[in-house]
Write a protein that holds these residues in place. Structure first.
Motif, PDB file in Angstrom:
ATOM      1  N   PHE A   1       0.839  -1.198   0.000  1.00 27.46           N
ATOM      2  CA  PHE A   1       0.000   0.000   0.000  1.00 27.46           C
ATOM      3  C   PHE A   1       0.877   1.253   0.000  1.00 27.46           C
ATOM      4  O   PHE A   1       0.639   2.199  -0.753  1.00 27.46           O
ATOM      5  CB  PHE A   1      -0.930   0.005   1.216  1.00 27.46           C
ATOM      6  CG  PHE A   1      -1.801   1.228   1.295  1.00 27.46           C
ATOM      7  CD1 PHE A   1      -2.895   1.363   0.468  1.00 27.46           C
ATOM      8  CD2 PHE A   1      -1.499   2.252   2.179  1.00 27.46           C
ATOM      9  CE1 PHE A   1      -3.692   2.501   0.524  1.00 27.46           C
ATOM     10  CE2 PHE A   1      -2.284   3.398   2.240  1.00 27.46           C
ATOM     11  CZ  PHE A   1      -3.383   3.508   1.414  1.00 27.46           C
ATOM     12  N   ILE A   2       1.906   1.242   0.812  1.00 25.17           N
ATOM     13  CA  ILE A   2       2.828   2.382   0.871  1.00 25.17           C
ATOM     14  C   ILE A   2       3.422   2.641  -0.511  1.00 25.17           C
ATOM     15  O   ILE A   2       3.452   3.771  -1.008  1.00 25.17           O
ATOM     16  CB  ILE A   2       3.962   2.106   1.897  1.00 25.17           C
ATOM     17  CG1 ILE A   2       3.383   1.929   3.296  1.00 25.17           C
ATOM     18  CG2 ILE A   2       4.994   3.227   1.887  1.00 25.17           C
ATOM     19  CD1 ILE A   2       4.415   1.541   4.357  1.00 25.17           C
ATOM     20  N   MET A   3       3.862   1.555  -1.155  1.00 21.14           N
ATOM     21  CA  MET A   3       4.537   1.694  -2.452  1.00 21.14           C
ATOM     22  C   MET A   3       3.566   2.146  -3.545  1.00 21.14           C
ATOM     23  O   MET A   3       3.923   2.951  -4.405  1.00 21.14           O
ATOM     24  CB  MET A   3       5.176   0.352  -2.839  1.00 21.14           C
ATOM     25  CG  MET A   3       6.415   0.036  -2.035  1.00 21.14           C
ATOM     26  SD  MET A   3       7.670   1.314  -2.273  1.00 21.14           S
ATOM     27  CE  MET A   3       8.094   1.704  -0.605  1.00 21.14           C
ATOM     28  N   ILE A   4       2.353   1.634  -3.528  1.00 23.45           N
ATOM     29  CA  ILE A   4       1.402   2.006  -4.587  1.00 23.45           C
ATOM     30  C   ILE A   4       0.992   3.469  -4.446  1.00 23.45           C
ATOM     31  O   ILE A   4       0.935   4.203  -5.432  1.00 23.45           O
ATOM     32  CB  ILE A   4       0.165   1.075  -4.561  1.00 23.45           C
ATOM     33  CG1 ILE A   4       0.572  -0.300  -5.066  1.00 23.45           C
ATOM     34  CG2 ILE A   4      -0.944   1.642  -5.425  1.00 23.45           C
ATOM     35  CD1 ILE A   4      -0.573  -1.230  -5.308  1.00 23.45           C
ATOM     36  N   THR A   5       0.755   3.915  -3.211  1.00 24.88           N
ATOM     37  CA  THR A   5       0.397   5.325  -3.042  1.00 24.88           C
ATOM     38  C   THR A   5       1.571   6.212  -3.460  1.00 24.88           C
ATOM     39  O   THR A   5       1.374   7.248  -4.096  1.00 24.88           O
ATOM     40  CB  THR A   5      -0.004   5.632  -1.587  1.00 24.88           C
ATOM     41  OG1 THR A   5       0.985   5.109  -0.706  1.00 24.88           O
ATOM     42  CG2 THR A   5      -1.345   5.012  -1.246  1.00 24.88           C
ATOM     43  N   LEU A   6       2.781   5.771  -3.148  1.00 30.80           N
ATOM     44  CA  LEU A   6       3.966   6.511  -3.583  1.00 30.80           C
ATOM     45  C   LEU A   6       4.029   6.564  -5.112  1.00 30.80           C
ATOM     46  O   LEU A   6       4.282   7.620  -5.708  1.00 30.80           O
ATOM     47  CB  LEU A   6       5.232   5.845  -3.023  1.00 30.80           C
ATOM     48  CG  LEU A   6       6.564   6.379  -3.547  1.00 30.80           C
ATOM     49  CD1 LEU A   6       6.767   7.831  -3.128  1.00 30.80           C
ATOM     50  CD2 LEU A   6       7.729   5.537  -3.036  1.00 30.80           C
ATOM     51  N   ALA A   7       3.775   5.427  -5.751  1.00 29.33           N
ATOM     52  CA  ALA A   7       3.848   5.358  -7.211  1.00 29.33           C
ATOM     53  C   ALA A   7       2.835   6.308  -7.856  1.00 29.33           C
ATOM     54  O   ALA A   7       3.169   7.035  -8.803  1.00 29.33           O
ATOM     55  CB  ALA A   7       3.603   3.928  -7.674  1.00 29.33           C
ATOM     56  N   PHE A   8       1.630   6.344  -7.325  1.00 28.97           N
ATOM     57  CA  PHE A   8       0.613   7.249  -7.890  1.00 28.97           C
ATOM     58  C   PHE A   8       1.042   8.705  -7.728  1.00 28.97           C
ATOM     59  O   PHE A   8       0.892   9.519  -8.636  1.00 28.97           O
ATOM     60  CB  PHE A   8      -0.740   7.020  -7.217  1.00 28.97           C
ATOM     61  CG  PHE A   8      -1.517   5.897  -7.836  1.00 28.97           C
ATOM     62  CD1 PHE A   8      -1.956   5.984  -9.154  1.00 28.97           C
ATOM     63  CD2 PHE A   8      -1.816   4.753  -7.120  1.00 28.97           C
ATOM     64  CE1 PHE A   8      -2.674   4.954  -9.736  1.00 28.97           C
ATOM     65  CE2 PHE A   8      -2.533   3.714  -7.690  1.00 28.97           C
ATOM     66  CZ  PHE A   8      -2.958   3.813  -9.005  1.00 28.97           C
ATOM     67  N   ALA A   9       1.572   9.024  -6.555  1.00 29.42           N
ATOM     68  CA  ALA A   9       2.008  10.399  -6.318  1.00 29.42           C
ATOM     69  C   ALA A   9       3.137  10.772  -7.272  1.00 29.42           C
ATOM     70  O   ALA A   9       3.172  11.888  -7.816  1.00 29.42           O
ATOM     71  CB  ALA A   9       2.450  10.570  -4.865  1.00 29.42           C
TER      72      ALA A   9
END
Lengths: 323, 247
Positions: free
Chosen positions: A125-133
């Motif tokens: 979850f941390i990585m996916i939100t980072l990727a979207f940002a």
């Protein structure tokens, strides 16, 4: 809101009302603007706190929503001042309208990001939100019409009906009202049925599902509300600086908002305020002494995570109460 | 007798392992139907499928005649399936009242209400008090779960299930880890409840099972090898070899 935490919250509120006014009377414009900065990053962190603190969703992409708010303010002012249109629409320099658009746009984007990200947990979850940002960050960089990497200046601060927003203390007043409103909203939400469900989604997802409430929907809704608050902060931040750039969306910014939440006390209503005060003061005064202030911030953060899990609020007010 | 739950031809395999092998059983109003079997017999997998955590390969599950096989965990709970877990899922930092209230608020309508404060909701409070009273936990309603005894936690779990006003209870080893007193209390509680709400009981404690159950089904290697009243099961030779003999 009882006991020692209630007193501390009251003291923080009083400080936010009195200190900037005193600075204003003393003619310290720089520090009034610094106070505005504190309040705005606190507001961004209040937004994140709903997702991270209360909902247990460690979003590493909240800068995206901060930046969306900033760019709505910037792009709207840009067109309105030049007298051009945005996709055939005339734009505005009225803050209330800018805020509304910021919040709605961030909400729609958060709905899409959350709908995908919330299917994962933990590190993913941390990585996916980072990727979207990061996607939004590079999107902003690659848009030369709005300054690309250099950013977009807001030549004239946006307006608020009946108020002189150029006046630093007036602008501060607007920011602090927005902060208080979002704190009040968070308190209401966390005391409501929805808040109880969000709390349980965080603590025991199985228990929530077994009660007949689908955890995903609860989380997604909280994520969207959280993003909206952070976007409002972003719009104010752009107006404070008279400038918006992709750096508002960078992962550094996401980390900074997260640090403020953790420093202040995860899941404590006024934690982000305490965290923002500590963070901005450290940044300003320690940063004035040494360029390596980040090292000290790092040490403080390490100490918080290792020895004071409740952050500043936990240290002063003790364990959180939940009733 | 009204049939509340019917499981027909349920099957689930993990690779070559048949964890659930063509299982059919029913639960009628007013009864406790116990499900027993040695470790690894597939009880947990079966429970998982009834509760909705595991999707069966074949078969159907109906609740009061309505097919719930395709429903999510939350939707089944809404449809009237109340359950407890072998390992507690209560939120440890929250009080008994807060844990039960989540179920009560789910029962009382949408949780997408953002303004009204639950602490001031008299209807919710009454509903929570009612079920906490049912399990004799009213005096410890405002104690955090972490500070409650194991037996008390078990009773709060049951209260959570009761707050849903369920059509049936699915209890996964409610006696596990309880001392003798705790087991007796829980047995008495379930005996009181069964006339109101039928119970599908998975339990290792044979004294409790034979004291409570109107019917017992024995699960071995994923399949039901015997099903009937306690007296029949007690003397069933296949059961004795497969299960009771080893006890």
């Amino acid at each position: 809101m009882r006991g020692r935490e209630g007193w501390i919250n009251g003291a923080l509120a009083a400080a936010l009302l009195i200190v900037p006014l005193a600075l204003h009377l003393a003619g310290e414009v720089y520090y009034v603007n610094l106070a505005s900065r504190v309040v705005i990053v606190a507001l961004a962190a209040v937004g994140l706190n709903l997702a991270l603190g209360y909902g247990g969703m460690v979003s590493f992409g909240h800068a995206a929503f901060f930046g969306i708010g900033g760019y709505v303010a910037g792009i709207s002012a840009h067109h309105a001042i030049l007298g051009t249109s945005f996709l055939g629409l005339s734009t505005t320099t009225e803050m209330p309208l800018i805020w509304l658009i910021s919040v709605l746009l961030a909400g729609v984007v958060a709905l899409a990001i959350g709908a995908i990200s919330l299917r994962t947990k933990g590190v993913y979850f941390i990585m996916i939100t980072l990727a979207f940002a990061q996607m939004l960050y590079y999107f902003a960089i690659s848009f030369p019409a709005y300054g690309g990497e250099d950013g977009l200046p807001i030549y004239v601060r946006n307006t608020f009906p009946g108020l002189n927003t150029f006046d630093p203390i007036t602008f501060y007043g607007i920011c602090v009202v927005a902060l208080f409103a979002c704190l009040f909203l968070t308190a209401r939400i966390m005391g409501s049925r929805f808040g109880a469900a969000l709390d349980m989604a965080h603590l025991s997802e199985t228990r929530l599902a077994t009660a007949g409430i689908a955890p995903f929907n609860i989380r997604l809704t909280a994520f969207v509300i959280s993003a909206m608050m952070t976007a409002l902060a972003g719009a104010l931040f752009a107006d404070l600086n008279g400038f918006v750039s992709p750096s508002m969306m960078s992962w550094h910014r996401s980390g900074e908002i997260m640090v403020i939440v953790i420093l202040g006390g995860v899941g404590r209503l006024w934690g982000p305020v305490a965290g923002a005060i500590a963070f901005v003061l450290l940044e300003t005064f320690l940063g004035g002494l040494t360029e390596r202030w980040g090292l000290f911030l790092g040490l403080i953060l390490l100490g918080t995570v290792l020895f004071a899990r409740g952050g500043i609020m936990g240290l002063i007010a003790g364990k959180a109460r939940h009733d | 007798m009204t049939e509340v739950l019917r499981i027909t031809g349920l099957a689930k395999s993990f690779g070559a392992l048949k964890a659930t092998d063509d299982v059919s059983l029913t639960l009628n109003a007013g009864e406790i139907h116990a499900l027993i079997g040695p470790n690894g017999a597939g009880k947990s997998t079966l429970i998982g499928q009834i509760a909705g955590w595991i999707v069966p390969d074949a078969g159907t599950i109906t609740l009061e005649g309505a097919d719930i096989t395709g429903l999510s965990v939350a939707a089944r709970a809404k449809a009237g399936l109340g359950r407890t877990f072998q390992v507690s899922t209560l939120a440890m930092d929250r009080t008994a009242r807060q844990n039960v209230r989540i179920a009560a608020q789910a029962r009382a309508g949408s949780s997408f209400r953002f303004w009204g404060q639950v602490a001031q909701d008299q209807g919710l409070r009454d509903a929570v008090d009612q079920v906490l009273g049912d399990v004799q936990m009213l005096d410890q309603a405002d104690t955090p779960i972490a500070e409650l005894s194991h037996g008390a936690r078990r009773r709060v779990e049951v209260a959570c299930a009761l707050a849903l006003e369920p059509k049936l209870l699915l209890l996964d080893e409610p006696m596990a880890g309880l001392g003798q007193d705790g087991t007796q209390e829980m047995t008495a509680l379930l005996a009181r409840l069964k006339s109101r709400i039928p119970i599908l009981l998975v339990e290792h404690d044979m004294d409790a099972v034979f004291a409570l159950a109107g019917r017992i089904s024995v699960l071995v290697n994923g399949a039901v090898i015997a099903s009937g009243p306690p007296d029949v099961i007690r003397t069933d030779p296949a059961v004795r070899t497969a299960y009771l003999g080893e006890d």
